[in-house]
Scaffold this motif. Structure first.
Motif, short mmCIF file in Angstrom:
data_model
loop_
_atom_site.label_atom_id
_atom_site.label_comp_id
_atom_site.label_asym_id
_atom_site.label_seq_id
_atom_site.Cartn_x
_atom_site.Cartn_y
_atom_site.Cartn_z
N ILE A 139 11.57 -2.85 91.11
CA ILE A 139 12.24 -4.14 91.31
C ILE A 139 13.57 -3.88 92.01
O ILE A 139 14.45 -3.20 91.46
N GLY A 140 13.72 -4.41 93.23
CA GLY A 140 14.97 -4.25 93.99
C GLY A 140 14.83 -3.20 95.07
O GLY A 140 14.34 -2.09 94.83
N ALA A 141 15.27 -3.57 96.29
CA ALA A 141 15.19 -2.62 97.42
C ALA A 141 16.58 -2.30 97.96
O ALA A 141 16.80 -2.18 99.16
N ILE A 181 7.05 -2.82 95.81
CA ILE A 181 8.48 -3.11 95.64
C ILE A 181 8.66 -4.62 95.75
O ILE A 181 8.24 -5.23 96.74
N LEU A 182 9.31 -5.20 94.75
CA LEU A 182 9.60 -6.64 94.78
C LEU A 182 11.09 -6.82 94.99
O LEU A 182 11.90 -6.31 94.21
N GLU A 183 11.47 -7.51 96.04
CA GLU A 183 12.89 -7.71 96.37
C GLU A 183 13.13 -9.20 96.63
O GLU A 183 12.42 -9.81 97.44
N ALA A 197 10.80 -12.07 97.01
CA ALA A 197 10.04 -12.12 95.75
C ALA A 197 10.99 -11.90 94.57
O ALA A 197 11.42 -10.77 94.32
N GLU A 198 11.33 -12.97 93.89
CA GLU A 198 12.27 -12.85 92.77
C GLU A 198 11.52 -12.67 91.45
O GLU A 198 10.71 -13.52 91.07
N VAL A 199 11.82 -11.57 90.78
CA VAL A 199 11.17 -11.32 89.48
C VAL A 199 11.78 -12.27 88.45
O VAL A 199 13.01 -12.37 88.31
C1 FAD Z 1 33.51 -4.52 95.00
C2 FAD Z 1 32.63 -3.29 94.98
C3 FAD Z 1 32.94 -2.20 95.79
C4 FAD Z 1 32.13 -1.06 95.78
N1 FAD Z 1 32.40 -0.04 96.65
C5 FAD Z 1 31.58 1.03 96.71
C6 FAD Z 1 31.77 2.04 97.70
O1 FAD Z 1 32.63 1.93 98.59
N2 FAD Z 1 30.94 3.12 97.69
C7 FAD Z 1 29.94 3.26 96.77
O2 FAD Z 1 29.23 4.27 96.78
N3 FAD Z 1 29.71 2.28 95.85
C8 FAD Z 1 30.48 1.17 95.81
N4 FAD Z 1 30.22 0.16 94.91
C9 FAD Z 1 29.06 0.31 94.01
C10 FAD Z 1 27.75 0.03 94.78
O3 FAD Z 1 27.83 -1.20 95.44
C11 FAD Z 1 26.57 0.03 93.81
O4 FAD Z 1 26.69 1.13 92.93
C12 FAD Z 1 25.23 0.12 94.54
O5 FAD Z 1 25.00 -1.03 95.31
C13 FAD Z 1 24.09 0.29 93.52
O6 FAD Z 1 22.85 0.24 94.17
P1 FAD Z 1 21.57 -0.36 93.42
O7 FAD Z 1 20.43 -0.15 94.34
O8 FAD Z 1 21.52 0.18 92.04
O9 FAD Z 1 21.87 -1.93 93.25
P2 FAD Z 1 22.07 -3.04 94.37
O10 FAD Z 1 22.68 -2.49 95.57
O11 FAD Z 1 22.79 -4.14 93.66
O12 FAD Z 1 20.61 -3.52 94.72
C14 FAD Z 1 19.84 -4.27 93.82
C15 FAD Z 1 18.74 -5.00 94.58
O13 FAD Z 1 17.89 -5.66 93.64
C16 FAD Z 1 17.60 -6.97 94.07
N5 FAD Z 1 17.33 -7.79 92.89
C17 FAD Z 1 18.17 -8.12 91.90
N6 FAD Z 1 17.56 -8.88 90.99
C18 FAD Z 1 16.28 -9.06 91.41
C19 FAD Z 1 15.18 -9.77 90.91
N7 FAD Z 1 15.24 -10.46 89.76
N8 FAD Z 1 14.02 -9.76 91.61
C20 FAD Z 1 13.92 -9.05 92.78
N9 FAD Z 1 14.95 -8.39 93.31
C21 FAD Z 1 16.12 -8.36 92.63
C22 FAD Z 1 18.89 -7.38 94.82
O14 FAD Z 1 18.61 -8.43 95.72
C23 FAD Z 1 19.30 -6.10 95.50
O15 FAD Z 1 18.71 -5.97 96.77
C24 FAD Z 1 31.00 -1.00 94.92
C25 FAD Z 1 30.69 -2.09 94.11
C26 FAD Z 1 31.48 -3.24 94.15
C27 FAD Z 1 31.11 -4.41 93.30
#
Ligand code: FAD
Length: 413
Positions: free
Chosen positions: A8-10, A30-32, A131-133
């Motif tokens: 879940i999430g890309a 992958i559902l995004e 695709a929202e879970v």
């Molecule tokens: C203000 C701020 C500044 C930051 N600066 C930095 C930086 O400079 N460098 C750094 O390394 N990190 C930084 N971070 C942290 C970084 O943004 C995150 O750690 C990183 O994005 C985590 O990646 P992720 O894939 O876990 O989550 P995300 O990037 O949040 O990806 C999650 C994905 O899941 C999808 N999703 C969510 N819910 C659902 C659902 N129900 N169904 C389907 N899809 C869903 C979303 O659309 C999204 O595409 C920062 C964070 C913030 C808030």
């Protein structure tokens, strides 16, 4: 429908899990919820750890990034600005001239996340965007996930689900449902500005530790298109305790701080100032369980001092793929098996850094200490080199916890 593995999430965590699953030749869905390219509120800084994991997948990705400086601006170091206004430039690496590429990059997430999605291996990865879970459940011993796809509700069964859905993860809420802990969570805001002046010629990222934002900082990260990512982050418990309005504090600093106001004199804000949370990895948690794994922000893995989360998200995806490969091989998706093959390697790789960064975060609220270190480093090349080497050498970084290190600094050695 059935898919043995569902992600879940890309974002970075989801793409990394998918890329490494594909290396193991494991088909997955992958559902995004979004459609790419899409934005994610972030500082856009890609640290050395991001480079490290991408290289594990394919060295060629780094060449592609290096050859596209408009999107991927190479950054060679960091400027720390102490609360007293004194700045310290620290290169990420000692011998920068001999490196084939920059140690880190800055790239808008709008572009980076799209770039990552484009790397997915469609022989094994089936990506459904938009695709929202909406729920997960279990009936007759079958695990299933329900999502909306262009308004149509669909259900897929799975053997293992990987929560790569960031902060506010629905997978985390369904299986764990931890409440938010303000001492282990950071509030952040981000803006894009044009025409910020006096940027470092080697694109150093800038961390300004201002009194009013401790423990936390204001950042200025240059981008390849001539704009800057400017933002501020602060520990949530301190935001509430000191009733801080991050947006107001950032705008005030830009308008009034003697170091910043001249640099922003002709700067223009592009779009809005947006906020999002940072779940910090300052506490060890269980990050998998019966038939599920949590990665990236869903597993709360952000560095508590630097706010870096992308590298740890990529790393957790790498370990998730390894654990899933073993789980499939042994037909074992139980909580103890996944804890052994996922939680353990993740924390073995990341915990010492996270723990140390938590100590640094706690120290950083003492503004006098910060001023003292920067003043000392100004006078001592050895100390500057030591701090620089700390980016790569964990044992050296651990000196921050050693009283002898502080004693030597006090007496100027
Ligand atoms: C203000 C701020 C500044 C930051 N600066 C930095 C930086 O400079 N460098 C750094 O390394 N990190 C930084 N971070 C942290 C970084 O943004 C995150 O750690 C990183 O994005 C985590 O990646 P992720 O894939 O876990 O989550 P995300 O990037 O949040 O990806 C999650 C994905 O899941 C999808 N999703 C969510 N819910 C659902 C659902 N129900 N169904 C389907 N899809 C869903 C979303 O659309 C999204 O595409 C920062 C964070 C913030 C808030």
């Amino acid at each position: 429908m059935h898919s043995q593995v569902v992600i879940i999430g890309a974002g970075p965590a989801g793409c990394s899990t998918s890329l490494f699953l594909s290396k193991h030749k494991i088909p997955h869905l992958i559902l995004e919820q979004s459609i790419f390219p899409r934005d994610k509120i972030c500082g856009d800084a890609l640290s050395g750890k991001v480079v490290e994991v991408l290289k594990k997948y394919d060295e060629n990705l780094i060449h592609q990034m290096t050859h596209d400086p408009t999107h991927f601006l190479g950054s060679w170091g960091v400027k720390f600005v102490a609360p007293n206004g004194k700045a310290l430039d620290i290169p990420f690496k000692q011998n920068t001239g001999q490196e084939p590429h920059a140690p880190g990059f800055i790239c808008r997430r709008m572009h980076f996340d799209h770039f990552m999605v484009q790397q997915l291996d469609t022989r094994y990865a089936q990506l459904i965007t938009g695709a929202e879970v909406i729920s997960m459940g279990k009936a007759d011993n079958i695990n299933s996930v329900t999502y909306t796809n262009q308004g149509v509700v669909q259900t897929t069964s799975f053997d293992i689900i990987v929560g790569c859905d960031g902060d506010r993860s629905i997978v985390e809420k369904t299986f764990v449902n931890r409440s938010l802990e303000p001492d282990h969570y950071c509030a952040g805001i981000r803006a894009y500005y044009k025409n910020v002046t006096e940027l470092h010629p080697q694109n150093f990222i800038e961390l300004h530790f201002l009194d009013e934002l401790l423990p936390g900082y204001l950042w200025i990260f240059p981008l390849g298109d001539g704009t800057c990512n400017v933002g501020a982050g602060m520990l949530s418990s301190s935001v509430s305790k000191n009733k801080v309005n991050l947006r107001e504090q950032m705008l005030k600093a830009i308008a009034e701080n003697p170091n910043l106001k001249k640099r922003f004199a002709n700067a223009q804000l592009e779009g809005k100032i947006n906020g999002w949370g940072l779940p910090l990895g300052s506490k060890k948690r269980s990050i998998s369980g019966h038939h599920y794994i949590l990665t990236g922000d869903a597993a709360s893995l952000i560095d508590p001092f630097t706010g870096e989360g992308i590298g740890n998200a990529l790393y957790s995806g790498f370990f998730a793929a390894q654990a899933i490969q073993k789980a499939i091989e042994h037909k074992n998706f139980s909580a103890p098996f996944l804890a052994l093959h996922y939680d353990n390697p993740v924390y073995e790789r990341l915990w010492s850094e996270l723990k140390l960064s938590h100590s640094l975060q706690k120290l950083s609220k003492y503004n006098r200490l910060f001023n003292f270190v920067v003043n000392r480093a100004h006078k001592s090349t050895t100390l500057r080199n030591t701090i620089s080497s700390m980016f790569e050498d964990m044992d050296l970084r651990a000196q921050f916890r050693n009283p002898v290190f502080w004693w030597k600094m006090m007496i100027g050695k």
